[in-house]
Design a protein around this motif. Structure first.
Motif, PDB file in Angstrom:
ATOM      1  N   SER A 181      -0.268 -14.408   3.225  1.00  0.00           N
ATOM      2  CA  SER A 181      -1.022 -13.592   4.275  1.00  0.00           C
ATOM      3  C   SER A 181      -1.721 -12.559   3.686  1.00  0.00           C
ATOM      4  CB  SER A 181      -0.039 -12.860   5.196  1.00  0.00           C
ATOM      5  OG  SER A 181       0.665 -11.765   4.613  1.00  0.00           O
ATOM      6  N   SER A 182      -2.839 -11.967   4.376  1.00  0.00           N
ATOM      7  CA  SER A 182      -3.543 -10.772   3.446  1.00  0.00           C
ATOM      8  C   SER A 182      -2.875  -9.829   2.835  1.00  0.00           C
ATOM      9  CB  SER A 182      -4.377 -10.165   4.540  1.00  0.00           C
ATOM     10  OG  SER A 182      -3.666  -9.534   5.583  1.00  0.00           O
ATOM     11  N   ALA A 183      -1.462  -9.658   3.264  1.00  0.00           N
ATOM     12  CA  ALA A 183      -0.379  -8.851   2.573  1.00  0.00           C
ATOM     13  C   ALA A 183       0.535  -9.202   1.830  1.00  0.00           C
ATOM     14  CB  ALA A 183       0.404  -7.934   3.756  1.00  0.00           C
ATOM     15  N   GLY A 184       0.430 -10.652   1.535  1.00  0.00           N
ATOM     16  CA  GLY A 184       1.590 -11.214   0.736  1.00  0.00           C
ATOM     17  C   GLY A 184       2.150 -12.362   1.446  1.00  0.00           C
ATOM     18  N   TRP A 185       3.339 -13.011   0.784  1.00  0.00           N
ATOM     19  CA  TRP A 185       4.022 -14.162   1.264  1.00  0.00           C
ATOM     20  C   TRP A 185       4.996 -13.898   2.405  1.00  0.00           C
ATOM     21  CZ3 TRP A 185       2.634 -19.008   0.059  1.00  0.00           C
ATOM     22  CH2 TRP A 185       1.765 -19.122  -1.225  1.00  0.00           C
ATOM     23  N   LEU A 186       5.172 -14.720   3.409  1.00  0.00           N
ATOM     24  CA  LEU A 186       6.090 -14.798   4.437  1.00  0.00           C
ATOM     25  C   LEU A 186       6.668 -16.087   4.435  1.00  0.00           C
ATOM     26  CD1 LEU A 186       3.599 -13.206   5.928  1.00  0.00           C
ATOM     27  CD2 LEU A 186       5.229 -12.706   7.505  1.00  0.00           C
ATOM     28  N   TRP A 187       8.011 -16.505   4.870  1.00  0.00           N
ATOM     29  CA  TRP A 187       8.671 -17.687   4.921  1.00  0.00           C
ATOM     30  C   TRP A 187       9.338 -17.845   6.056  1.00  0.00           C
ATOM     31  CZ3 TRP A 187       9.034 -14.198   1.187  1.00  0.00           C
ATOM     32  CH2 TRP A 187      10.291 -13.469   0.732  1.00  0.00           C
ATOM     33  N   GLU A 203      11.129 -14.312   6.904  1.00  0.00           N
ATOM     34  CA  GLU A 203      11.409 -13.305   5.951  1.00  0.00           C
ATOM     35  C   GLU A 203      10.200 -12.807   5.190  1.00  0.00           C
ATOM     36  OE1 GLU A 203      14.923 -12.862   2.601  1.00  0.00           O
ATOM     37  OE2 GLU A 203      14.810 -14.924   3.397  1.00  0.00           O
ATOM     38  N   CYS A 204      10.324 -11.785   4.724  1.00  0.00           N
ATOM     39  CA  CYS A 204       9.471 -11.297   3.779  1.00  0.00           C
ATOM     40  C   CYS A 204       9.549 -10.163   2.960  1.00  0.00           C
ATOM     41  CB  CYS A 204       7.950 -10.822   4.633  1.00  0.00           C
ATOM     42  SG  CYS A 204       8.158  -9.790   5.884  1.00  0.00           S
ATOM     43  N   SER A 205       8.859  -9.772   2.175  1.00  0.00           N
ATOM     44  CA  SER A 205       9.067  -8.433   1.210  1.00  0.00           C
ATOM     45  C   SER A 205       8.769  -7.390   2.221  1.00  0.00           C
ATOM     46  CB  SER A 205       8.276  -8.185   0.143  1.00  0.00           C
ATOM     47  OG  SER A 205       6.866  -8.196   0.375  1.00  0.00           O
ATOM     48  N   PRO A 206       9.260  -6.052   2.064  1.00  0.00           N
ATOM     49  CA  PRO A 206       8.856  -4.772   2.983  1.00  0.00           C
ATOM     50  C   PRO A 206       7.329  -4.558   2.607  1.00  0.00           C
ATOM     51  CG  PRO A 206      10.264  -4.251   0.781  1.00  0.00           C
ATOM     52  CD  PRO A 206      10.401  -5.680   0.972  1.00  0.00           C
ATOM     53  N   GLU A 207       6.890  -4.773   1.579  1.00  0.00           N
ATOM     54  CA  GLU A 207       5.458  -4.617   1.409  1.00  0.00           C
ATOM     55  C   GLU A 207       4.571  -5.323   2.364  1.00  0.00           C
ATOM     56  OE1 GLU A 207       7.833  -3.217  -2.032  1.00  0.00           O
ATOM     57  OE2 GLU A 207       7.598  -5.217  -1.007  1.00  0.00           O
ATOM     58  N   THR A 208       5.111  -6.532   2.333  1.00  0.00           N
ATOM     59  CA  THR A 208       4.329  -7.504   3.291  1.00  0.00           C
ATOM     60  C   THR A 208       4.590  -7.068   4.839  1.00  0.00           C
ATOM     61  OG1 THR A 208       4.432  -9.296   1.810  1.00  0.00           O
ATOM     62  CG2 THR A 208       4.018  -9.892   4.297  1.00  0.00           C
ATOM     63  N   TRP A 209       5.716  -6.742   5.101  1.00  0.00           N
ATOM     64  CA  TRP A 209       6.059  -6.467   6.530  1.00  0.00           C
ATOM     65  C   TRP A 209       5.206  -4.979   7.038  1.00  0.00           C
ATOM     66  CZ3 TRP A 209       9.525  -2.012   7.562  1.00  0.00           C
ATOM     67  CH2 TRP A 209      10.061  -1.945   8.995  1.00  0.00           C
ATOM     68  N   ARG A 210       5.197  -4.181   5.995  1.00  0.00           N
ATOM     69  CA  ARG A 210       4.159  -3.103   6.339  1.00  0.00           C
ATOM     70  C   ARG A 210       2.728  -3.155   6.246  1.00  0.00           C
ATOM     71  NH1 ARG A 210       8.419  -0.448   3.163  1.00  0.00           N
ATOM     72  NH2 ARG A 210       7.327  -0.714   1.428  1.00  0.00           N
ATOM     73  N   GLY A 211       2.282  -4.045   5.265  1.00  0.00           N
ATOM     74  CA  GLY A 211       0.886  -4.539   5.170  1.00  0.00           C
ATOM     75  C   GLY A 211       0.434  -5.161   6.401  1.00  0.00           C
ATOM     76  N   LEU A 212       1.398  -6.089   7.080  1.00  0.00           N
ATOM     77  CA  LEU A 212       0.801  -6.731   8.280  1.00  0.00           C
ATOM     78  C   LEU A 212       0.947  -5.667   9.446  1.00  0.00           C
ATOM     79  CD1 LEU A 212       2.112 -10.371   7.503  1.00  0.00           C
ATOM     80  CD2 LEU A 212      -0.299  -9.493   7.392  1.00  0.00           C
TER      81      LEU A 212
END
Length: 402
Positions: A181-187, A203-212
């Motif tokens: 995604s624009s904010a990082g990987w999800l799976w 599942e994803c990193s907290p940075e991706t979660w917040r970024g989206l």
């Protein structure tokens, strides 16, 4: 004995089944209404079915008949390709599993009471006279927390965010799909559990979660975001969440790994998620809960008194859990450190994902690990060296309590 099981999940219900078979008077108290559960499908493998058949052939056959069989494991990395690997297992709707165990318990004379919560110190007359109280009331167990000094629990909180969803897309193979995604990987961890539905954990990193914006969006908007990101894997099917306010965020969680130094105190004993948890990425939660029930039933049936039975139960289960807890810890850490592995080619990535429980992985560069595995698989001598190194690493972790 009079026995009260607090919690009508797999650990509580199966304990009731096995103890009722021994002639004990058993009551199960479940705080939720009948037919209510939190979750979708659960996975298991042949060894569990064998244990269930040995313990209670009647319910084992019903579980086997209701099970969904998945065959193979697909690893798909966006922009890199897809790898299919041999694998296989079973899954079943969590509600269907609970229905089978509830009916079997009732058939054996167990009293099941729904919408009844027994808080610590709030037992009714029948509970006060119980010789044994099985606290199988989940990871948030009020009974464990009320006696934390005796049970000595520790909780490690993971960093990744995850949410349990379902979909009407039926996956015949277990799917790990990684999307950028624009904010990082999800799976996703996705698998069918009946002919109409699949579990779909994101599942994803907290940075991706917040970024989206998934920390702020309502449940409906969040599902729409995830449906767009995983569109290629959903084939137009929707993602389904548990009932709730569509304007509230989805129930994203951080995995809590629970361990207890002591599993029993007085006449109260812990079972299932009230005693321990292992990360969902190794798919062992339900298996371990049922194994607790089997071990507790065996100990109560074979030991001369309750104290001896509870001591044996604790010793047996704590020892048996060591490999699963180690594998779960390594698997969770691998996923938290995804950026270390995601840039490898898809075949190497699939190998690394498949071997994510290895204690060596975090200590070797990913490409070196893959090459070493290839050499070990071709050479008997190298394979023995590899196995010895892995065993030494596992022993070091056990000695450190890691």
């Amino acid at each position: 004995m009079k026995i009260t099981c607090i919690g009508g999940g797999p650990a509580g219900l199966y304990s009731a089944v096995l103890l009722a078979q021994q002639g004990h008077e058993v009551t199960v108290a479940e705080r939720n209404p009948a037919g209510t559960t939190h979750g979708w499908g659960v996975v298991f493998w042949d060894p569990l079915l064998a244990s269930l058949r040995e313990s209670d052939p009647t319910s084992a056959q019903q579980i086997a008949d209701a099970a969904f069989v998945w065959d193979g494991q697909d690893v798909d990395v966006e922009g890199r390709g897809r790898i299919a690997r041999p694998s296989g297992g079973y899954s079943i709707s969590r509600q269907r599993l609970l229905d089978i165990l509830t009916a079997r318990a009732q058939e054996l004379g167990v009293r099941t009471e729904f919408e009844r919560e027994i808080a610590p110190g709030d037992e009714g007359p029948g509970d006060l006279t119980a010789d044994l109280v099985i606290a199988a009331d989940g990871v948030g167990s009020a009974h464990r927390r009320a006696h934390a000094d005796e049970f000595a629990p520790t909780v490690d909180v993971g960093t990744n965010k995850y949410v349990w969803l379902a979909t009407t897309k039926v996956y015949r193979s277990f799917l790990f799909a990684f999307v950028r995604s624009s904010a990082g990987w999800l799976w996703c961890h996705a698998y069918g559990y009946d002919d109409d539905h699949s579990t779909f954990i994101v599942e994803c990193s907290p940075e991706t979660w917040r970024g989206l914006g998934l920390d702020r969006l309502g449940a409906e908007e969040s599902r729409e975001v995830l449906e767009r990101l995983f569109a290629r894997h959903l084939d137009g099917h929707p993602l389904i969440g548990l009932p709730g306010n569509p304007d509230e965020p989805l129930p994203w969680l951080e995995f809590r790994t629970l361990r207890c130094e002591q599993w029993w105190s007085g006449r109260t004993v812990l079972a299932g998620d009230a005693a321990h948890t292992t990360h969902f990425a190794i798919g062992s939660g339900t298996t371990l809960a049922l194994a607790d029930a089997i071990a507790l039933g065996r100990a109560v049936g074979e030991e001369p008194d309750l104290e001896a039975a509870l001591k044996r139960y604790q010793a047996d289960r704590q020892a048996a859990l060591v490999p699963s807890q180690r594998d779960a810890r390594n698997s969770a850490r691998w996923l938290e450190d995804l950026e270390r592995y995601i840039d490898t080619d898809v075949e190497s990535f699939a190998t690394l994902l498949h071997r994510r429980c290895s204690s060596l992985l975090a200590h070797l560069p990913p490409t070196v690990y893959v090459k070493a595995r290839e050499v070990a698989e071709r050479s008997g001598a190298a394979r023995r060296v590899w196995s010895h190194a892995s065993a030494l690493r596992r022993s070091a972790l056990v000695r450190r309590g890691g």
